[in-house]
Design a protein around this motif. Structure first.
Motif, mmCIF file in Angstrom:
data_model
loop_
_atom_site.group_PDB
_atom_site.id
_atom_site.type_symbol
_atom_site.label_atom_id
_atom_site.label_comp_id
_atom_site.label_asym_id
_atom_site.label_seq_id
_atom_site.Cartn_x
_atom_site.Cartn_y
_atom_site.Cartn_z
ATOM 1 N N PRO A 22 37.963 4.043 86.350
ATOM 2 C CA PRO A 22 38.192 3.290 87.585
ATOM 3 C C PRO A 22 38.112 4.166 88.830
ATOM 4 O O PRO A 22 38.513 5.328 88.818
ATOM 5 C CB PRO A 22 39.612 2.732 87.386
ATOM 6 C CG PRO A 22 40.263 3.670 86.408
ATOM 7 C CD PRO A 22 39.170 4.108 85.498
ATOM 8 N N ASP A 23 37.574 3.573 89.893
ATOM 9 C CA ASP A 23 37.527 4.215 91.220
ATOM 10 C C ASP A 23 36.867 5.590 91.166
ATOM 11 O O ASP A 23 37.288 6.522 91.852
ATOM 12 C CB ASP A 23 38.943 4.330 91.800
ATOM 13 C CG ASP A 23 39.620 2.977 91.951
ATOM 14 O OD1 ASP A 23 38.928 2.016 92.329
ATOM 15 O OD2 ASP A 23 40.827 2.886 91.687
ATOM 16 N N TYR A 24 35.824 5.699 90.368
ATOM 17 C CA TYR A 24 35.158 6.990 90.198
ATOM 18 C C TYR A 24 34.672 7.547 91.534
ATOM 19 O O TYR A 24 34.901 8.715 91.866
ATOM 20 C CB TYR A 24 33.982 6.850 89.226
ATOM 21 C CG TYR A 24 33.101 8.072 89.157
ATOM 22 C CD1 TYR A 24 33.431 9.132 88.324
ATOM 23 C CD2 TYR A 24 31.947 8.174 89.929
ATOM 24 C CE1 TYR A 24 32.621 10.266 88.257
ATOM 25 C CE2 TYR A 24 31.139 9.288 89.869
ATOM 26 C CZ TYR A 24 31.478 10.331 89.032
ATOM 27 O OH TYR A 24 30.682 11.443 88.984
ATOM 28 N N GLY A 25 33.964 6.716 92.304
ATOM 29 C CA GLY A 25 33.400 7.202 93.552
ATOM 30 C C GLY A 25 34.447 7.721 94.510
ATOM 31 O O GLY A 25 34.266 8.760 95.159
ATOM 32 N N GLU A 26 35.557 7.007 94.591
ATOM 33 C CA GLU A 26 36.636 7.434 95.482
ATOM 34 C C GLU A 26 37.213 8.778 95.048
ATOM 35 O O GLU A 26 37.426 9.682 95.871
ATOM 36 C CB GLU A 26 37.731 6.369 95.500
ATOM 37 C CG GLU A 26 38.950 6.741 96.329
ATOM 38 C CD GLU A 26 40.054 5.702 96.234
ATOM 39 O OE1 GLU A 26 41.214 6.046 96.567
ATOM 40 O OE2 GLU A 26 39.770 4.555 95.818
ATOM 41 N N HIS A 27 37.472 8.917 93.753
ATOM 42 C CA HIS A 27 38.078 10.155 93.267
ATOM 43 C C HIS A 27 37.111 11.332 93.361
ATOM 44 O O HIS A 27 37.524 12.452 93.699
ATOM 45 C CB HIS A 27 38.564 9.973 91.830
ATOM 46 C CG HIS A 27 39.821 9.169 91.732
ATOM 47 N ND1 HIS A 27 41.026 9.618 92.211
ATOM 48 C CD2 HIS A 27 40.056 7.942 91.204
ATOM 49 C CE1 HIS A 27 41.959 8.711 91.987
ATOM 50 N NE2 HIS A 27 41.394 7.680 91.379
ATOM 51 N N LEU A 28 35.845 11.096 93.040
ATOM 52 C CA LEU A 28 34.871 12.173 93.172
ATOM 53 C C LEU A 28 34.805 12.646 94.621
ATOM 54 O O LEU A 28 34.782 13.857 94.895
ATOM 55 C CB LEU A 28 33.494 11.709 92.706
ATOM 56 C CG LEU A 28 32.353 12.710 92.903
ATOM 57 C CD1 LEU A 28 32.603 13.989 92.113
ATOM 58 C CD2 LEU A 28 31.012 12.091 92.502
ATOM 59 N N THR A 29 34.786 11.691 95.543
ATOM 60 C CA THR A 29 34.775 12.064 96.964
ATOM 61 C C THR A 29 36.015 12.868 97.329
ATOM 62 O O THR A 29 35.938 13.849 98.083
ATOM 63 C CB THR A 29 34.679 10.801 97.840
ATOM 64 O OG1 THR A 29 33.438 10.150 97.579
ATOM 65 C CG2 THR A 29 34.753 11.150 99.320
ATOM 66 N N ASN A 30 37.173 12.474 96.792
ATOM 67 C CA ASN A 30 38.404 13.213 97.090
ATOM 68 C C ASN A 30 38.320 14.660 96.610
ATOM 69 O O ASN A 30 38.770 15.587 97.299
ATOM 70 C CB ASN A 30 39.606 12.522 96.450
ATOM 71 C CG ASN A 30 39.948 11.219 97.123
ATOM 72 O OD1 ASN A 30 39.534 10.963 98.255
ATOM 73 N ND2 ASN A 30 40.696 10.369 96.434
ATOM 74 N N VAL A 31 37.753 14.872 95.417
ATOM 75 C CA VAL A 31 37.612 16.240 94.905
ATOM 76 C C VAL A 31 36.643 17.026 95.779
ATOM 77 O O VAL A 31 36.908 18.176 96.155
ATOM 78 C CB VAL A 31 37.135 16.224 93.434
ATOM 79 C CG1 VAL A 31 36.793 17.640 92.967
ATOM 80 C CG2 VAL A 31 38.208 15.621 92.530
ATOM 81 N N LEU A 32 35.512 16.418 96.107
ATOM 82 C CA LEU A 32 34.537 17.109 96.950
ATOM 83 C C LEU A 32 35.100 17.372 98.350
ATOM 84 O O LEU A 32 34.813 18.414 98.956
ATOM 85 C CB LEU A 32 33.249 16.292 97.036
ATOM 86 C CG LEU A 32 32.484 16.106 95.720
ATOM 87 C CD1 LEU A 32 31.241 15.255 95.938
ATOM 88 C CD2 LEU A 32 32.112 17.441 95.095
ATOM 89 N N MET A 33 35.905 16.447 98.866
ATOM 90 C CA MET A 33 36.546 16.671 100.164
ATOM 91 C C MET A 33 37.517 17.849 100.086
ATOM 92 O O MET A 33 37.615 18.653 101.032
ATOM 93 C CB MET A 33 37.273 15.415 100.623
ATOM 94 C CG MET A 33 36.364 14.338 101.207
ATOM 95 S SD MET A 33 35.556 14.851 102.757
ATOM 96 C CE MET A 33 36.984 15.045 103.829
ATOM 97 N N ALA A 34 38.245 17.960 98.959
ATOM 98 C CA ALA A 34 39.155 19.094 98.799
ATOM 99 C C ALA A 34 38.388 20.409 98.818
ATOM 100 O O ALA A 34 38.856 21.414 99.372
ATOM 101 C CB ALA A 34 39.943 18.949 97.497
ATOM 102 N N VAL A 35 37.207 20.395 98.220
ATOM 103 C CA VAL A 35 36.359 21.591 98.244
ATOM 104 C C VAL A 35 35.855 21.852 99.667
ATOM 105 O O VAL A 35 35.951 22.972 100.190
ATOM 106 C CB VAL A 35 35.167 21.434 97.280
ATOM 107 C CG1 VAL A 35 34.207 22.608 97.408
ATOM 108 C CG2 VAL A 35 35.655 21.308 95.837
ATOM 109 N N ALA A 36 35.320 20.802 100.297
ATOM 110 C CA ALA A 36 34.742 20.970 101.634
ATOM 111 C C ALA A 36 35.801 21.416 102.647
ATOM 112 O O ALA A 36 35.528 22.267 103.507
ATOM 113 C CB ALA A 36 34.100 19.661 102.080
ATOM 114 N N ASP A 37 37.003 20.850 102.546
ATOM 115 C CA ASP A 37 38.068 21.209 103.484
ATOM 116 C C ASP A 37 38.582 22.631 103.262
ATOM 117 O O ASP A 37 39.302 23.169 104.116
ATOM 118 C CB ASP A 37 39.235 20.227 103.361
ATOM 119 C CG ASP A 37 38.888 18.845 103.906
ATOM 120 O OD1 ASP A 37 37.902 18.742 104.661
ATOM 121 O OD2 ASP A 37 39.597 17.876 103.571
ATOM 122 N N SER A 38 38.216 23.206 102.122
ATOM 123 C CA SER A 38 38.666 24.570 101.808
ATOM 124 C C SER A 38 37.684 25.635 102.273
ATOM 125 O O SER A 38 37.972 26.834 102.171
ATOM 126 C CB SER A 38 38.883 24.713 100.293
ATOM 127 O OG SER A 38 39.893 23.821 99.839
#
Length: 676
Positions: free
Chosen positions: A658-674
């Motif tokens: 469930p909500d794969y796209g949202e969670h993948l974006t959250n992980v990538l955002m955590a990377v990008a924000d770092s």
């Protein structure tokens, strides 16, 4: 609400979450396909509705010919007439779904819902008149006849199987001779037998591996080729006296209780055993032959020692023999070479600061991953590296009750296509195969001139007209290429784009012929091992690699390095540029002039920034840079190779959840924000 082109409406979804609906007029291309990805920038895990009025002079019953990428629901005059629900995506093929529709005189309202997973996003719909329907059915019968020919096999008659005793070898015949005659006329078979050393024989005089090469020529010149493995055992095997009875653990789901499962477990085992009996008669000889060739102490844990690999190696050698391809027919494929100059970046553990990332990067990424696993209850593994420095490498959750570790091997599905493109790059780099060469230059059943010419580039960019994955057993079939050639008249090379894995398999057969090595051996000797991977396995080129998250990250770093890893160069940077996405209309002038792009198993991977258009963030902003590449995967494994930020994000999964796209974006955002 009546929407006009360009209107946007803010509303909520079924859960109450805010969403925005935007209306656009869309038109079909020359092939009738409506490309939704051309209209909407957000292309992953979203949904689109389409509406049209259909005018009819009189009421009639017809059949709707429909195709979509990914899953559809169709309403006609307010009545739901078609729906498909499944967890994974599919490609859009005209006529892949067919269902009855009642059309009334006058105006008819047609509405579609197209769920989008990842990758291409499109639909095609045809409502023929009764006269058109009759013509369509005639054409459909013709196509089905050709497709049936591609599938029809040859085998031993009667109750004989592929396990034989010493003596004369069995007579082989068409499984469905009446179908063959209806499609192509009578085709006499020429059967040649070979022993384990590829000596041509007429009898099985000793235990071991034997192969039948079967060839037939139709009246119109069509050449049909098949090959099969047989095994000779002194006393045969009486499978029926040793019927396998597999046991199945309870598969959790809502409809059947564990108690009901247990009550019928014995019958499930018995009926499955009889099914296995039939499969063992046909597929078992491949493994039995390898057992006869096994030497005590020989390690069989690596794929190069599998029975399937021995089967592929043997049949490739047989194929080259019957085609008259000698060992010196092509220059040898050289192994990856020593890199000149400074070594390329390799993956290594290190601190976030060494990678140009914030000190709390691991904590940020871990929090996003933990939230994902806790909600979805689906395990996965993650590796993040920048400038070659591994800043995060962890596993989360379980698969089938087993706790995942960073060493767990998980399926890559269509990310295998990217690997296939990188392997092919070695042939391209060494001048062994040209990107625009016709397949017929290497495989004799394909033309080298005319409208039916299929090129290497078309195969690797989904532009052949082929559709599906693993058809005709894919790479496991020694004569897969002949099955494709027998259906050339059904294809539109260079004139249509259909997402598929078969084109990659066809190039795989070319690579095998040129190198003299099976694709499994090629991958291990020319890719996996030189790259230092942990013995991945592969069964097909359209899908089929299982590997660790670190294995996948090494492929990402090789891509970042544009063809090199450490002291080894797999191909030159100039060759890497030929792999990059290009516009379809530039590669194939017969295709529409639009912005669609694809590389050799490589796509742009551009997740929309969740705050695009807000807080001063550009409306077209992406989470990582716009120069991020890789490929999608039905298992929802994810690789992101950010060329601008020198960054690799590798995620191995076995399903989306469930909500794969949202969670993948959250992980990538955590990377990008770092990123510093």
């Amino acid at each position: 609400t009546q929407l006009r082109p360009g209107d946007e409406v803010d509303t909520t979804d079924a859960s109450g979450a805010p969403i925005t609906v935007r209306a656009e007029i869309v038109s079909a291309g020359e092939d009738g396909v409506v490309d939704l990805a051309e209209v909407y920038a957000d292309r992953e895990f979203v949904v689109a509705y389409a509406f049209a009025w259909v005018e009819a002079s009189e009421a009639c019953e017809t059949t709707c010919y429909f195709g979509s990428d990914d899953w559809p629901r169709v309403w006609v005059n307010g009545e739901a007439v078609h729906e498909i629900v499944a967890p994974d995506g599919r490609g859009c093929t005209p006529g892949q779904d067919q269902f009855p529709v009642s059309i009334r005189a006058g105006r008819n309202a047609v509405m579609l819902k197209i769920d989008q997973n990842t990758g291409p996003w499109a639909f095609v719909m045809e409502l023929p008149t009764p006269d058109q329907l009759a013509d369509r059915r005639k054409e459909q019968l013709r196509r089905r006849g050709i497709q049936a020919l591609q599938d029809t096999q040859v085998g031993p008659g009667g109750h004989k199987g592929y396990i034989v005793s010493p003596g004369p070898l069995p007579t082989l015949e068409w499984e469905n001779p009446y179908l063959i005659e209806a499609v192509k006329g009578q085709i006499d078979l020429n059967v040649r037998w070979f022993d384990a050393d590829l000596n041509e024989v007429t009898r099985a005089d000793a235990p071991g591996r034997y192969a039948a090469y079967v060839e037939g020529v139709a009246e119109d010149g069509t050449v049909i080729r098949r090959a099969y493995t047989f095994v000779c055992l002194p006393d045969g095997i009486e499978w029926w006296n040793h019927l396998p009875r597999p046991e199945f653990d309870y598969v959790p789901q809502d409809a059947i209780t564990p108690e009901a499962w247990a009550a019928y477990a014995g019958e499930l085992s018995e009926t499955t055993g009889w099914r296995l009996f039939g499969a063992l008669q046909e597929d078992g000889p491949m493994v039995l032959a390898k057992m006869l060739e096994w030497t005590p102490g020989e390690d069989v844990d690596t794929q190069l020692k599998w029975a399937l690999t021995a089967h592929q190696d043997y049949h490739l050698a047989l194929k080259r023999k019957v085609l008259g391809i000698g060992d010196d027919a092509y220059p040898p494929l050289r192994p990856p070479r020593a890199k000149t100059g400074e070594p390329a970046t390799v993956l290594r553990p290190g601190a976030p600061q060494e990678a140009g990332m914030k000190a709390d990067a691991p904590e940020r990424i871990r929090a996003a991953c933990q939230a994902w696993e806790e909600q979805s209850q689906i395990g996965f593994t993650v590796l993040v590296a920048r400038h070659g420095v591994i800043v995060f490498h962890e596993a989360f959750g379980e698969r089938d009750g087993e706790t995942l570790t960073v060493d767990s091997k998980l399926p890559l599905a269509s990310l295998t296509k990217m690997h296939a493109g990188l392997l092919f790059a070695q042939f391209l780099d060494q001048g062994l195969i040209g990107l625009d060469d016709p397949v017929g230059k290497y495989l004799p059943d394909f033309p080298t001139k005319g409208d039916e010419v299929v090129t290497i580039r078309q195969c690797l960019t989904h532009a052949t007209g082929l559709d599906g994955h693993g058809n005709w057993s894919g790479m496991a079939n020694p004569w897969f290429d002949n099955a494709v050639a027998n259906g050339l008249e059904l294809l539109k090379p260079g004139r249509t784009v259909l997402y598929n894995g078969l084109g990659f398999d066809l190039v795989g057969k070319v690579m095998e012929i040129v190198s003299g090595k099976s694709i499994f051996r090629l991958f291990h000797e020319n890719f996996f091992t030189p790259l230092g991977q942990d013995d991945p396995t592969i069964v097909d080129l359209g899908y089929g690699i299982d590997c660790t998250v670190a294995d996948l990250a090494r492929v990402g770093q090789l891509t970042l390095n544009r063809g090199a890893y450490g002291d080894i160069e797999f191909f030159a940077p100039a060759t890497f540029e030929q792999l990059m996405p290009k516009r379809y209309c530039d590669m194939f002038p017969g295709l529409p002039d639009n912005k669609d792009e694809y590389g050799l198993g490589i796509s742009w991977m551009r997740e929309a920034h969740p705050n695009a258009g807000e807080e001063g963030i550009p409306g077209d902003a992406t989470v990582l840079s716009k120069n991020t590449i890789a490929h999608g995967a039905a298992t929802s494994a994810a690789l992101r190779v950010d060329l601008d930020n020198d960054l690799v994000v590798s995620i191995c999964r076995y399903t989306a959840g469930p909500d794969y796209g949202e969670h993948l974006t959250n992980v990538l955002m955590a990377v990008a924000d770092s990123l510093e």
